[in-house]
Write a protein that holds these residues in place. Structure first.
Motif, PDB file in Angstrom:
ATOM      1  N   LYS A  16     -24.526  63.043  37.458  1.00 46.38           N
ATOM      2  CA  LYS A  16     -24.240  64.171  37.770  1.00 46.38           C
ATOM      3  C   LYS A  16     -25.282  65.368  38.534  1.00 46.38           C
ATOM      4  CE  LYS A  16     -19.709  66.233  35.817  1.00 46.38           C
ATOM      5  NZ  LYS A  16     -18.849  64.533  35.587  1.00 46.38           N
ATOM      6  N   CYS A  17     -26.274  64.982  38.334  1.00 43.45           N
ATOM      7  CA  CYS A  17     -27.546  65.470  37.738  1.00 43.45           C
ATOM      8  C   CYS A  17     -28.240  65.182  39.116  1.00 43.45           C
ATOM      9  CB  CYS A  17     -28.813  65.315  37.066  1.00 43.45           C
ATOM     10  SG  CYS A  17     -28.568  62.834  36.969  1.00 43.45           S
ATOM     11  N   VAL A  18     -27.789  63.595  40.207  1.00 40.25           N
ATOM     12  CA  VAL A  18     -28.626  63.453  41.481  1.00 40.25           C
ATOM     13  C   VAL A  18     -27.571  64.464  42.475  1.00 40.25           C
ATOM     14  CG1 VAL A  18     -28.078  62.062  43.164  1.00 40.25           C
ATOM     15  CG2 VAL A  18     -28.526  61.300  41.187  1.00 40.25           C
ATOM     16  N   ASP A  19     -26.330  64.194  42.428  1.00 35.97           N
ATOM     17  CA  ASP A  19     -25.295  65.414  42.364  1.00 35.97           C
ATOM     18  C   ASP A  19     -25.801  66.728  42.765  1.00 35.97           C
ATOM     19  OD1 ASP A  19     -24.274  63.416  43.842  1.00 35.97           O
ATOM     20  OD2 ASP A  19     -22.676  63.764  42.611  1.00 35.97           O
ATOM     21  N   ILE A  20     -26.722  67.369  42.455  1.00 32.24           N
ATOM     22  CA  ILE A  20     -26.249  69.220  41.412  1.00 32.24           C
ATOM     23  C   ILE A  20     -27.202  69.402  42.250  1.00 32.24           C
ATOM     24  CG2 ILE A  20     -26.953  69.388  39.771  1.00 32.24           C
ATOM     25  CD1 ILE A  20     -24.668  71.998  39.547  1.00 32.24           C
ATOM     26  N   CYS A  21     -28.349  68.324  42.194  1.00 28.80           N
ATOM     27  CA  CYS A  21     -30.518  68.627  42.769  1.00 28.80           C
ATOM     28  C   CYS A  21     -30.478  69.180  44.048  1.00 28.80           C
ATOM     29  CB  CYS A  21     -30.972  68.043  42.040  1.00 28.80           C
ATOM     30  SG  CYS A  21     -32.921  68.298  43.240  1.00 28.80           S
ATOM     31  N   PRO A  22     -30.524  70.847  43.947  1.00 24.18           N
ATOM     32  CA  PRO A  22     -30.899  71.658  44.843  1.00 24.18           C
ATOM     33  C   PRO A  22     -31.728  71.140  45.996  1.00 24.18           C
ATOM     34  CG  PRO A  22     -31.294  73.015  43.004  1.00 24.18           C
ATOM     35  CD  PRO A  22     -30.694  71.933  42.393  1.00 24.18           C
ATOM     36  N   LYS A  23     -32.668  70.438  45.190  1.00 25.42           N
ATOM     37  CA  LYS A  23     -34.221  69.852  46.285  1.00 25.42           C
ATOM     38  C   LYS A  23     -33.925  67.967  46.537  1.00 25.42           C
ATOM     39  CE  LYS A  23     -36.392  73.542  46.807  1.00 25.42           C
ATOM     40  NZ  LYS A  23     -36.532  74.336  47.470  1.00 25.42           N
ATOM     41  N   GLU A  24     -33.477  67.122  46.332  1.00 27.44           N
ATOM     42  CA  GLU A  24     -32.563  66.063  46.353  1.00 27.44           C
ATOM     43  C   GLU A  24     -33.804  65.335  45.750  1.00 27.44           C
ATOM     44  OE1 GLU A  24     -31.267  65.727  50.292  1.00 27.44           O
ATOM     45  OE2 GLU A  24     -29.688  66.446  50.234  1.00 27.44           O
ATOM     46  N   ILE A  25     -33.701  65.697  44.297  1.00 25.18           N
ATOM     47  CA  ILE A  25     -35.507  64.944  44.260  1.00 25.18           C
ATOM     48  C   ILE A  25     -34.337  64.055  43.387  1.00 25.18           C
ATOM     49  CG2 ILE A  25     -36.470  65.793  41.846  1.00 25.18           C
ATOM     50  CD1 ILE A  25     -37.165  67.785  43.123  1.00 25.18           C
ATOM     51  N   LEU A  26     -33.596  63.860  42.699  1.00 25.43           N
ATOM     52  CA  LEU A  26     -32.883  62.386  41.971  1.00 25.43           C
ATOM     53  C   LEU A  26     -31.993  61.548  42.324  1.00 25.43           C
ATOM     54  CD1 LEU A  26     -31.945  64.639  38.948  1.00 25.43           C
ATOM     55  CD2 LEU A  26     -33.780  63.769  38.548  1.00 25.43           C
ATOM     56  N   SER A  27     -32.393  60.491  42.180  1.00 21.83           N
ATOM     57  CA  SER A  27     -31.365  59.476  42.888  1.00 21.83           C
ATOM     58  C   SER A  27     -31.541  58.141  42.059  1.00 21.83           C
ATOM     59  CB  SER A  27     -32.496  58.913  44.088  1.00 21.83           C
ATOM     60  OG  SER A  27     -32.032  57.910  44.510  1.00 21.83           O
ATOM     61  N   LEU A  28     -30.742  57.746  42.321  1.00 20.09           N
ATOM     62  CA  LEU A  28     -29.974  56.067  41.587  1.00 20.09           C
ATOM     63  C   LEU A  28     -30.000  55.047  42.375  1.00 20.09           C
ATOM     64  CD1 LEU A  28     -28.049  54.849  38.855  1.00 20.09           C
ATOM     65  CD2 LEU A  28     -25.945  56.233  40.029  1.00 20.09           C
TER      66      LEU A  28
END
Ligand code: FMN
Ligand code: SF4
Ligand code: SF4
Length: 291
Positions: A16-28
């Protein structure tokens, strides 16, 4: 690195955190959530969608009010109630002498910083002037500023000479503000406060000009204060004359511990209203195009 800290033991890899991040900072990646690039704006959206409490930040705190923390309410408030509440806010220009508690002032500032800000800059700063004597000291400084300005503006020769160093500013001032300021100065001699309307408290919102849209950010924060104050039975009035003066008179800013290069976005007179409105406001007609 600035940004979220993921607790691997709590994380369920729900993404969920990956999908919402407006800066595309998180990844699985390889069965864990990782930060793949710089540029986190500390918006806390990832934190807000994580059901498993797996995200925290060293740089952020939970806003806390005198009653504790706020609740997440999204559905229960009726639009009619919100609109009616917004509609019932008026600029208050008659205040009781009663002071405002520091607890309430703290809650108002915490409410101010819940406003949106461009790129989540949150560079707003606040000055709270609490107590009528202190408000009067600021009013005196502003009055003296306007006495000088009106002396220049009412003299046709000085008005035109001023164009050399101030462009058309004094001419505009003469056309739009001179007469109302003159009236305010005359009333001040009679002991009437047309500037701060007798308010026992002033809140100033200011910031440096480093953020993306610092003026808008500061004004939204100020409007939060106005709305929350209204919900507490307090009244506010935006005092444009005071903002304009502070932005021109560095000496007064200095007295208020506002840095010379900071810009004042709003000056709010605050206190308990000595007036009761029995109807909501009327508004001018406006243009809107639905495309
Ligand atoms: C940027 C700004 C500056 C203002 N400056 C002053 C001011 O210097 N003195 C004052 O009495 N009211 C001031 N006001 C209040 C407006 O006159 C008021 O918002 C407007 O008349 C609409 O009335 P309402 O706020 O009661 O709906 C200001 C409002 C804004 C938004
Ligand atoms: S939202 Fe929370 S639980 Fe889901 S992947 Fe992100 S950190 Fe893990
Ligand atoms: S705080 Fe905002 S920008 Fe930073 S990682 Fe979380 S969602 Fe992305």
């Amino acid at each position: 690195m600035t940004g979220p800290i993921i607790d691997k033991d709590k994380c369920t890899l729900c993404r969920k955190c990956v999908d919402i991040c407006p800066k595309e900072i998180l990844s699985l990646q390889n069965n864990e959530i990782v930060i793949v690039q710089d540029g986190c704006i500390l918006c806390s959206h990832c934190y807000c969608v994580c059901k498993f409490d797996a995200i925290r930040f060293n740089e952020l705190k939970k806003p806390a009010f005198s009653f504790g923390h706020t609740a997440l309410i999204q559905d229960e408030i009726k639009p009619f109630d919100i609109i009616s509440f917004i509609h019932s806010r008026r600029s208050v220009r008659r205040f009781k002498a009663d002071t405002v508690s520091t607890e309430i002032l703290h809650d108002l500032i915490e409410s101010a910083v819940l406003a949106p800000s461009a790129s989540n800059c949150q560079r707003w700063q606040f000055v709270v002037i609490n107590g009528r004597e202190k408000v009067l000291m600021l009013a005196e400084d502003i009055k003296n500023f306007f006495i000088k300005l009106n002396t220049i503006a009412e003299n046709p020769l000085l008005r035109y000479v001023s164009m050399v160093f101030a462009g058309k500013k004094i001419l505009h001032y003469y056309k739009n503000n001179y007469e109302s300021v003159k009236l305010g100065l005359e009333r001040a001699k009679e002991g009437k406060d047309l500037l701060f309307h007798g308010a026992p408290c002033i809140i100033i919102v200011h910031s440096d000009m480093e953020g993306s849209m610092p003026v808008e950010d500061g004004q939204y924060a100020a409007y939060n204060i106005a709305l929350v104050a209204h919900s507490m039975g307090l009244g506010t009035c935006f005092i444009g004359y005071a903002s304009a003066t502070l932005n021109s008179a560095h000496v007064i800013k200095e007295k208020l511990h506002i840095l010379k290069h900071n810009r004042v976005h709003a000056v709010l007179a605050l206190g308990y209203p000595d007036i009761k409105f029995v109807k909501n406001s009327l508004r001018k007609d406006y243009e809107v195009k639905f495309l």
